[in-house]
Design an enzyme around this catalytic site. Structure first.
Site, PDB file in Angstrom:
ATOM      1  N   HIS A  80       0.822  -1.206   0.000  1.00 35.10           N
ATOM      2  CA  HIS A  80       0.000   0.000   0.000  1.00 35.10           C
ATOM      3  C   HIS A  80       0.862   1.265   0.000  1.00 35.10           C
ATOM      4  O   HIS A  80       2.020   1.250   0.426  1.00 35.10           O
ATOM      5  CB  HIS A  80      -0.934  -0.002   1.199  1.00 35.10           C
ATOM      6  CG  HIS A  80      -2.026  -1.011   1.085  1.00 35.10           C
ATOM      7  ND1 HIS A  80      -3.075  -1.067   1.971  1.00 35.10           N
ATOM      8  CD2 HIS A  80      -2.247  -1.997   0.177  1.00 35.10           C
ATOM      9  CE1 HIS A  80      -3.896  -2.039   1.617  1.00 35.10           C
ATOM     10  NE2 HIS A  80      -3.406  -2.635   0.539  1.00 35.10           N
ATOM     11  N   GLU A  93       0.734   3.975   1.822  1.00 36.31           N
ATOM     12  CA  GLU A  93       1.172   4.388   3.152  1.00 36.31           C
ATOM     13  C   GLU A  93       2.345   3.532   3.621  1.00 36.31           C
ATOM     14  O   GLU A  93       3.305   4.041   4.202  1.00 36.31           O
ATOM     15  CB  GLU A  93       0.019   4.262   4.162  1.00 36.31           C
ATOM     16  CG  GLU A  93      -1.217   5.045   3.787  1.00 36.31           C
ATOM     17  CD  GLU A  93      -2.216   4.244   2.946  1.00 36.31           C
ATOM     18  OE1 GLU A  93      -3.417   4.563   3.043  1.00 36.31           O
ATOM     19  OE2 GLU A  93      -1.816   3.320   2.212  1.00 36.31           O
ATOM     20  N   CYS A 134      -2.666  -0.506   7.341  1.00 36.42           N
ATOM     21  CA  CYS A 134      -1.913   0.748   7.254  1.00 36.42           C
ATOM     22  C   CYS A 134      -2.141   1.609   8.489  1.00 36.42           C
ATOM     23  O   CYS A 134      -1.217   2.269   8.963  1.00 36.42           O
ATOM     24  CB  CYS A 134      -2.281   1.507   5.981  1.00 36.42           C
ATOM     25  SG  CYS A 134      -1.674   0.688   4.481  1.00 36.42           S
TER      26      CYS A 134
END
Length: 158
Positions: free
Chosen positions: A79, A81, A110
């Site tokens: 992801h 993040e 996350c």
């Protein structure tokens, strides 16, 4: 006189620019970690380094009919993040006490990482159906703020 964007609008637009590098077939997400109006790290979602992109292998989540907002572990991608946190670590940049701008609301995985990285505020442009993430942010005292991309106006969610 030129009209300059607010810092929030500026950094959110940077997150959207970063998302253009994403290799995910389902959703392009970007993240920018900032402290004192300085960019510390960026990340976008996609396959790990040296791994084939989903454009070559196909989307595992689509193949398994995994609904959005569930089973985040069933994905080849990292992801946005997570990649922003990893890039800061790789480059030896502390992100403790910083802020993150994300094109989308972080998922629960996350959220846990952002909380442990001691990110204090999360700005998002779009919400995401992950109540666990919202609950964890609230419990950890992490602010969650929606940024209107058109106006730059802020709406506090947590």
């Amino acid at each position: 006189m030129d009209k300059r964007p607010s810092w929030h609008k500026y950094f959110m637009e940077m997150a959207f620019l970063v998302s253009e590098r994403a290799t995910c077939l389902r959703r392009k997400v970007g993240a920018v970690i900032v402290r004192n109006n300085q960019i510390l790290s960026t990340g976008y979602n996609g396959a790990p380094k040296h791994i084939r992109h989903c454009s070559e292998t196909g989307c595992m989540r689509q193949q398994l009919n995994v609904p959005s907002g569930t089973r985040h572990e069933l994905c080849r991608g990292v992801h946005a993040e997570q990649n922003a946190i990893i890039q800061a670590a790789v480059n030896g940049t502390t992100i403790e006490g910083s802020t993150i701008y994300c094109t989308n609301h972080p998922c629960s995985i996350c959220a846990k990482m952002l909380i442990n990285a001691e990110i204090r505020c999360v700005y998002i442009a779009d919400d995401y159906p992950d109540e666990l993430a919202k609950n964890m942010f609230a419990e950890a005292g992490v602010e969650l703020i929606l940024v209107d991309r058109e106006t730059g106006n802020l709406s506090k969610l947590l």
